[in-house]
Design a protein around this motif. Structure first.
Motif, PDB file in Angstrom:
ATOM      1  N   MET A  32      -1.658  -3.580   6.037  1.00  0.00           N
ATOM      2  CA  MET A  32      -1.522  -2.697   4.642  1.00  0.00           C
ATOM      3  C   MET A  32      -0.444  -1.971   4.019  1.00  0.00           C
ATOM      4  N   PRO A  33      -0.591  -1.843   3.610  1.00  0.00           N
ATOM      5  CA  PRO A  33       0.503  -1.500   2.693  1.00  0.00           C
ATOM      6  C   PRO A  33       1.197   0.024   3.348  1.00  0.00           C
ATOM      7  N   ASN A  34       2.339   0.597   3.901  1.00  0.00           N
ATOM      8  CA  ASN A  34       2.382   2.469   4.881  1.00  0.00           C
ATOM      9  C   ASN A  34       1.855   3.484   3.379  1.00  0.00           C
ATOM     10  N   LEU A  35       2.392   2.638   2.275  1.00  0.00           N
ATOM     11  CA  LEU A  35       1.189   4.180   1.429  1.00  0.00           C
ATOM     12  C   LEU A  35      -0.273   4.649   2.207  1.00  0.00           C
ATOM     13  N   TRP A  36      -0.856   3.128   2.301  1.00  0.00           N
ATOM     14  CA  TRP A  36      -2.280   3.918   2.430  1.00  0.00           C
ATOM     15  C   TRP A  36      -2.638   3.722   3.992  1.00  0.00           C
ATOM     16  N   PHE A  37      -1.661   3.339   4.767  1.00  0.00           N
ATOM     17  CA  PHE A  37      -1.650   4.079   6.332  1.00  0.00           C
ATOM     18  C   PHE A  37      -1.398   5.248   5.982  1.00  0.00           C
ATOM     19  N   TYR A  38      -0.860   5.851   5.502  1.00  0.00           N
ATOM     20  CA  TYR A  38      -0.293   7.191   5.869  1.00  0.00           C
ATOM     21  C   TYR A  38      -0.502   8.190   4.967  1.00  0.00           C
ATOM     22  N   MET A  39      -1.572   7.416   3.555  1.00  0.00           N
ATOM     23  CA  MET A  39      -2.362   8.812   2.884  1.00  0.00           C
ATOM     24  C   MET A  39      -3.225   9.930   3.225  1.00  0.00           C
ATOM     25  N   PRO A  40      -3.940   9.732   4.260  1.00  0.00           N
ATOM     26  CA  PRO A  40      -4.779  10.906   5.126  1.00  0.00           C
ATOM     27  C   PRO A  40      -3.856  11.904   5.767  1.00  0.00           C
ATOM     28  N   ALA A  41      -2.606  11.500   6.242  1.00  0.00           N
ATOM     29  CA  ALA A  41      -1.807  12.507   6.441  1.00  0.00           C
ATOM     30  C   ALA A  41      -0.979  13.385   5.556  1.00  0.00           C
ATOM     31  N   ALA A  42      -0.687  13.018   4.411  1.00  0.00           N
ATOM     32  CA  ALA A  42      -0.044  13.156   3.342  1.00  0.00           C
ATOM     33  C   ALA A  42      -1.022  13.721   2.517  1.00  0.00           C
ATOM     34  N   PHE A  43      -2.444  13.632   2.973  1.00  0.00           N
ATOM     35  CA  PHE A  43      -3.550  14.305   1.989  1.00  0.00           C
ATOM     36  C   PHE A  43      -3.888  15.979   2.539  1.00  0.00           C
ATOM     37  N   GLY A  44      -3.741  15.866   4.982  1.00  0.00           N
ATOM     38  CA  GLY A  44      -4.505  16.813   5.756  1.00  0.00           C
ATOM     39  C   GLY A  44      -2.733  17.663   5.368  1.00  0.00           C
ATOM     40  N   MET A  45      -1.791  17.044   4.772  1.00  0.00           N
ATOM     41  CA  MET A  45      -0.828  18.315   4.766  1.00  0.00           C
ATOM     42  C   MET A  45      -0.351  19.035   3.339  1.00  0.00           C
ATOM     43  N   GLY A  46      -0.942  18.209   1.842  1.00  0.00           N
ATOM     44  CA  GLY A  46      -0.765  18.550   1.120  1.00  0.00           C
ATOM     45  C   GLY A  46      -2.430  20.244   0.889  1.00  0.00           C
ATOM     46  N   LEU A  47      -2.945  19.361   1.244  1.00  0.00           N
ATOM     47  CA  LEU A  47      -4.271  20.714   1.557  1.00  0.00           C
ATOM     48  C   LEU A  47      -4.011  21.795   2.721  1.00  0.00           C
ATOM     49  N   MET A  48      -3.517  21.280   3.208  1.00  0.00           N
ATOM     50  CA  MET A  48      -3.214  22.482   4.078  1.00  0.00           C
ATOM     51  C   MET A  48      -2.077  23.182   3.553  1.00  0.00           C
ATOM     52  N   GLY A  49      -1.553  23.122   2.955  1.00  0.00           N
ATOM     53  CA  GLY A  49      -0.257  23.389   1.769  1.00  0.00           C
ATOM     54  C   GLY A  49      -1.070  24.257   0.962  1.00  0.00           C
ATOM     55  N   LEU A  50      -2.216  24.243   0.177  1.00  0.00           N
ATOM     56  CA  LEU A  50      -2.835  24.641  -0.662  1.00  0.00           C
ATOM     57  C   LEU A  50      -3.182  25.770  -0.573  1.00  0.00           C
ATOM     58  N   VAL A  51      -4.395  25.449   0.829  1.00  0.00           N
ATOM     59  CA  VAL A  51      -5.042  26.265   1.497  1.00  0.00           C
ATOM     60  C   VAL A  51      -3.954  27.926   1.729  1.00  0.00           C
ATOM     61  N   ALA A  52      -2.506  27.503   2.611  1.00  0.00           N
ATOM     62  CA  ALA A  52      -1.620  28.413   2.580  1.00  0.00           C
ATOM     63  C   ALA A  52      -1.269  29.565   1.463  1.00  0.00           C
ATOM     64  N   LEU A  53      -1.101  28.520   1.019  1.00  0.00           N
ATOM     65  CA  LEU A  53      -1.048  29.186  -0.932  1.00  0.00           C
ATOM     66  C   LEU A  53      -1.853  30.251  -1.015  1.00  0.00           C
TER      67      LEU A  53
END
Length: 56
Positions: free
Chosen positions: A16-37
């Protein structure tokens, strides 16, 4: 950025494409950034009551 470059390749074991493999981690980092902001703006505005955990 590492994720941008690795999205071009396929995960060997899963095929499978690595984009889909790493998507949960990228989503988690984005969500954590929003909460920190959100918390930072609450502190800067003096709304410390938003940061307290409610005790039921």
């Amino acid at each position: 950025m590492f994720l941008r470059r690795s999205a071009q390749f396929v995960t060997p074991a899963l095929g499978m494409p690595n984009l889909w493999f790493y998507m949960p981690a990228a989503f988690g980092m984005g969500l954590m950034g929003l909460v920190a902001l959100w918390r930072l703006t609450a502190v800067l505005r003096g709304r410390l009551d938003l940061l307290e955990e409610s005790v039921a």
